[in-house]
Design a protein around this motif. Structure first.
Motif, mmCIF file in Angstrom:
data_model
loop_
_atom_site.group_PDB
_atom_site.id
_atom_site.type_symbol
_atom_site.label_atom_id
_atom_site.label_comp_id
_atom_site.label_asym_id
_atom_site.label_seq_id
_atom_site.Cartn_x
_atom_site.Cartn_y
_atom_site.Cartn_z
ATOM 1 N N THR A 36 -11.745 -4.378 6.577
ATOM 2 C CA THR A 36 -11.575 -3.127 5.853
ATOM 3 C C THR A 36 -11.487 -3.380 4.350
ATOM 4 O OG1 THR A 36 -10.044 -1.293 5.451
ATOM 5 C CG2 THR A 36 -9.092 -3.322 6.266
ATOM 6 N N TYR A 80 0.858 -1.184 0.000
ATOM 7 C CA TYR A 80 0.000 0.000 0.000
ATOM 8 C C TYR A 80 0.893 1.234 0.000
ATOM 9 C CZ TYR A 80 -3.674 -3.290 1.259
ATOM 10 O OH TYR A 80 -4.556 -4.344 1.262
ATOM 11 N N PHE A 98 -1.674 -1.142 -4.122
ATOM 12 C CA PHE A 98 -2.687 -0.101 -4.040
ATOM 13 C C PHE A 98 -2.022 1.242 -3.731
ATOM 14 C CE2 PHE A 98 -4.492 -4.116 -2.730
ATOM 15 C CZ PHE A 98 -5.687 -4.181 -3.413
ATOM 16 N N LEU A 140 -9.634 -2.119 2.299
ATOM 17 C CA LEU A 140 -8.242 -2.140 1.858
ATOM 18 C C LEU A 140 -7.692 -3.559 1.806
ATOM 19 C CD1 LEU A 140 -6.799 0.912 3.820
ATOM 20 C CD2 LEU A 140 -7.292 0.768 1.373
ATOM 21 N N ILE A 198 -3.004 4.778 -1.891
ATOM 22 C CA ILE A 198 -3.982 5.447 -1.030
ATOM 23 C C ILE A 198 -3.669 6.936 -1.060
ATOM 24 C CG2 ILE A 198 -4.942 5.590 1.294
ATOM 25 C CD1 ILE A 198 -3.813 2.757 1.750
#
Length: 344
Positions: free
Chosen positions: A313, A263, A327, A315, A329
């Motif tokens: 979540t 992330y 990912f 995510l 963010i």
């Protein structure tokens, strides 16, 4: 056997465990059976390798035969190296009618037309996967068979799995895949792993899945371990809910064995009332990486056991829902004057 063929053969043989060497050479079918039966696979690795290379030279085997052996090895051992996924988009009207022969012809014709020196091998596996091996050259150099690109595609699916592709060759391979599969474009899938098997299982949905349902008790009775009667009576409802949430997010059975999820953060520090603490400053950037020998199984256990709070979540559940493990963010707050929003 020239030096190139000998180098490729030596590299393949060094990778194969001695106990599996005989089976691999039998599938190759390039050495006589009587010679294979006479090979002593308990000999030291270096001696065994030189002996097999000598047999290949005695049988006048060349680079074409050696690269075929390498393909067989990779097909039998798909969970090695580093693989990343790409997704074909915007199919043409006749994309569903593409067959293997047509795919081969179109794919090879395109690459041979844009790259002067190139070696292409295409082999269909038993599970209908099309394996492609490409050794790249250029206008001045012959194909480098020590650093081939591998691509795997299942016809009539939108995914292609690629290993060892240099940036300068990406455009050529992308165009060839678009032409051969009759798609308009191809995009990055944001999924990378050492296990081709896990990647295919995740994106092609070849693993048990559970969809949102109110029937919590069925999952509990089928999958959960037995508990002490008193504890079960007190906590059964909460445990059923946790188990259901874990199964919906990561599946009820063995999950694809991904090793990492990354992330990338592009956010700002915030105080009370969601006000940024430094309105005029650049984004705070960082990277959060989860690692495990089986990441989805670890997440499932954390949720089902109550180590991680539910609901799961987005995510984390997006790994299976979107088939990605990378990912970005971004900051969703107001954008300071003079700065552009960084959102993906």
């Amino acid at each position: 056997m020239d030096a190139r063929a000998r180098s490729v053969l030596s590299r393949v043989l060094r990778r194969v465990p001695s106990r599996d060497m005989g089976a691999l050479l039998e599938k190759w079918s390039c050495l006589p059976e009587d010679q294979l039966r006479a090979v002593d696979y308990t000999r030291p690795r270096a001696t065994l390798t030189e002996h097999i290379i000598g047999l290949c030279e005695d049988n006048s085997l060349g680079l074409k035969h050696v690269t075929n052996l390498e393909m067989i090895y990779h097909i039998e051992n798909p969970d090695q190296g580093s693989w990343h996924a790409c997704q074909l988009t915007d199919p043409q009207d006749d994309a569903a009618s593409v067959e293997l022969v047509q795919f081969k012809e179109q794919f090879k014709a395109h690459l041979l037309g844009v790259v002067r020196h190139i070696s292409i091998k295409i082999k269909k596996h038993e599970d209908d996967a099309i394996w492609i091996r490409i050794a790249w050259g250029d206008n001045f150099h012959k194909p480098n068979h020590l650093k081939p690109t591998y691509a795997v595609h299942h016809l009539h699916t939108s995914y292609v799995f690629i290993s060892n592709l240099a940036a300068k060759h990406k455009i050529f391979l992308s165009q060839a895949l678009e032409v051969a599969t009759k798609h308009t474009s191809i995009k990055e899938g944001h999924l990378t792993t050492k296990s081709l098997t896990a990647m295919r299982d995740l994106l092609l949905r070849r693993y048990p899945q559970v969809f949102p349902s109110a029937q919590l008790r069925i999952l509990k009775e089928r999958n959960a371990p037995p508990l002490h009667p008193c504890i079960a009576q007190e906590h059964s409802e909460l445990e059923q809910t946790r188990h259901q949430m874990a199964c919906e997010a990561f599946g009820p059975g063995p999950a694809p064995k991904l090793e990492t999820a990354v992330y990338k953060l592009e956010t700002r520090y915030r105080g009370h009332g969601s006000q940024t603490l430094a309105e005029g400053e650049e984004f705070f950037r960082g990277v959060v990486r989860f690692s495990s020998s089986s990441l989805l199984e670890s997440f499932h256990h954390c949720v089902a056991s109550g180590v991680a709070e539910g609901p799961v979540t987005p995510l984390l559940s997006a790994i299976t829902r979107k088939g990605r493990n990378y990912f970005v963010i971004t900051d969703k707050g107001p954008v300071p004057p003079g700065q552009s929003a960084h959102r993906t």
